[in-house]
Design a protein around this motif. Structure first.
Motif: not given
Length: 497
Positions: A66-69, A91-101
């Motif tokens: 939630d925090a990453l998104w 770490a939440h994979p999808a949230g981390l990937a979106a944050f890096r994008r």
């Protein structure tokens, strides 16, 4: 009423909803709410979002996701966002990937404290926290238990020492979601965003949560009846006795107050005055402080004993009557009347020590009003960290409503209903304050309210009166007399739409 659900029930409802929802959709909905509220806090504290520094404290699991998104949303709004991964491998994979994008900055590492991780520009996690305009707490969620671990605790301490606002995701990390108990380092949030339904922690640990914003994620149809309630002004206003055109002093309820003694006449004056302020019916007083009560409240019909008091619909008994033979006789006389009663102070101590009095009280619609030490004397058990569970168990054992006093007052009925009433301040923690509360409860019982509602409504108005008497934050110290004087205005405000 605001309803609250325990962690197990929230998770069960989420499982039902997740099975009917595309993968990731619920998290995105929740995180969008976090991002919106974070943006509001940034505007409130800094005047804008773009260019502001936000640091995410990201734990394992969905709260970290939630925090990453939310960081993803804020980054798209122009904020400079850093994510500190406290459990990088989880770490939440999808949230981390979106944050890096969106080119969010990520700090990782497995050493404890402010030196965890280091950015290419030389910043540590501690620097990122202390230099932020806002910190988002995504360390643990409703599955978490216990205090913060050292690395997280140090980073939270850095943020608090620097005066950085903290927005908690779902609940402040380190605070138990079901009991509000804190056993070591924990987050004290500026505000909290929660999803689907409120949790008991939001009422039981309000000073850790701050204002709570509820984000609708479609969970409500899947939730059972709440585990805990919190009254709102409209609930109290709907039940507070208001005379109609056909009412007179008798139809509104006549309450008897058996309180005070030569040693403690003030208890009699305070409890009786609260009953007078609570309704426009009639108050009768019984006890050795009759002269003092008459001199302060000439509208009260005062007598020297319970037997001479006349007919009443309910009693408040206990404040200042003493725990010797005289006090026991007063209490026994009230219990023999067989009427609804509020049992406070010395009445609680006497019942806890005398099985015969306890047996007599079992037969009545009663409200017990113990603080923690009185609770132990009454039940033989300490309150412990689960205040709602303790009050429920006592209510079932005593077959009565139990109002457990505290900064958050808990009211439990023998049928399992429970409510929590946060005081909003601690100004009512003063000698005689409980006498005022017991007078309010007795008056509401005499007016015909169910004991659980009488206790809950009285606690609500009592807390509001303390806030009025203390004045705007930060407030000033008050005595019980000032609290009593504020009761009419507290009722007026409660009844004002």
């Amino acid at each position: 009423m605001l309803g609250m659900w325990g962690a197990d029930r929230i998770r069960a409802a989420e499982d039902v909803l997740l099975a009917r929802t595309p993968e990731g959709a619920l998290m995105r909905r929740a995180a969008h709410g976090v991002g919106r509220y974070a943006a509001d806090l940034l505007r409130e504290h800094t005047g804008g979002v773009a260019g502001r520094r936000v640091t995410l404290l990201v734990g394992a699991g969905n709260n970290g996701g939630d925090a990453l998104w939310a960081g993803y949303e804020l980054r798209r709004g122009g904020a400079r966002v850093t994510a500190v991964l406290l459990a990088p491998d989880r770490a939440h994979p999808a949230g981390l990937a979106a944050f890096r994008r969106v080119r969010g900055r990520v700090l990782t590492g497995d050493s404890a404290g402010a030196g965890i991780g280091r950015a290419p520009d030389g910043d540590t996690a501690g620097d990122a926290v202390a230099g932020a305009h806002l910190v988002i707490d995504g360390i643990v969620g409703i599955s978490g238990r216990g205090a913060l671990r050292p690395a997280a605790a140090e980073l939270v301490a850095r943020a608090e020492a620097a005066g950085v606002p903290i927005l908690a995701v779902d609940l402040p990390s380190g605070v138990d979601p079901d009991t509000g108990a804190v056993d070591g380092p924990a987050v004290t949030a500026t505000a909290t965003v929660t999803f689907g339904g409120r949790k008991p922690v939001h009422a039981l640990a309000p000073h850790h949560c701050g204002p709570v914003r509820l984000v609708d994620i479609g969970l409500a149809p899947h939730l059972p009846d709440p585990d805990l309630y919190q009254l709102e002004a409209a609930d109290v206003a709907a039940r507070w006795p208001v005379p109609g055109p056909a009412d007179d002093k008798y139809t509104q309820g006549v309450v008897g107050i058996a309180a005070g003694s030569a040693v403690y006449p003030g208890a009699a004056v305070l409890a009786t005055g609260a009953a007078v302020a609570a309704t426009s019916g009639m108050v009768r007083f019984a006890g050795g402080a009759a002269d003092q009560v008459r001199s302060r409240w000439p509208e009260v019909v005062a007598a020297g004993s319970v037997a001479d008091t006349g007919r009443v619909q309910a009693w408040t008994v206990g404040p200042g009557i003493g725990t010797g033979g005289t006090g026991r006789d007063v209490l026994a006389s009230v219990l023999d009347a067989g009427l609804p009663c509020c049992l406070d102070a010395d009445a609680i101590t006497l019942i806890g020590a005398d099985p015969n009095l306890a047996d007599a009280a079992y037969e009545l619609p009663a409200v017990y009003t113990p603080h923690d030490r009185e609770f132990a004397r009454l039940t033989g058990a300490e309150v412990g960290p689960d205040r709602v569970g303790a009050a429920r168990a006592a209510a079932a054992k005593l077959r009565a409503t139990v109002l457990l006093k505290g900064n958050v007052t808990v009211v439990a009925a023998p049928d399992g209903r429970a409510l929590a009433n946060p005081a909003g301040s601690s100004w009512a923690a003063t000698a005689g304050s409980g006498d005022v509360l017991s007078g309010l409860i007795g008056a509401l019982l005499a007016a015909g309210l169910d004991p659980w509602w009488a206790a809950g409504c009285a606690a609500f108005v009592h807390a509001r009166a303390a806030q009025i008497a203390a004045g705007p934050p930060p407030g000033i110290p008050i005595g019980a007399s000032a609290l009593l004087a504020a009761i009419p205005e507290a009722i007026r405000q409660t009844r004002t739409p």
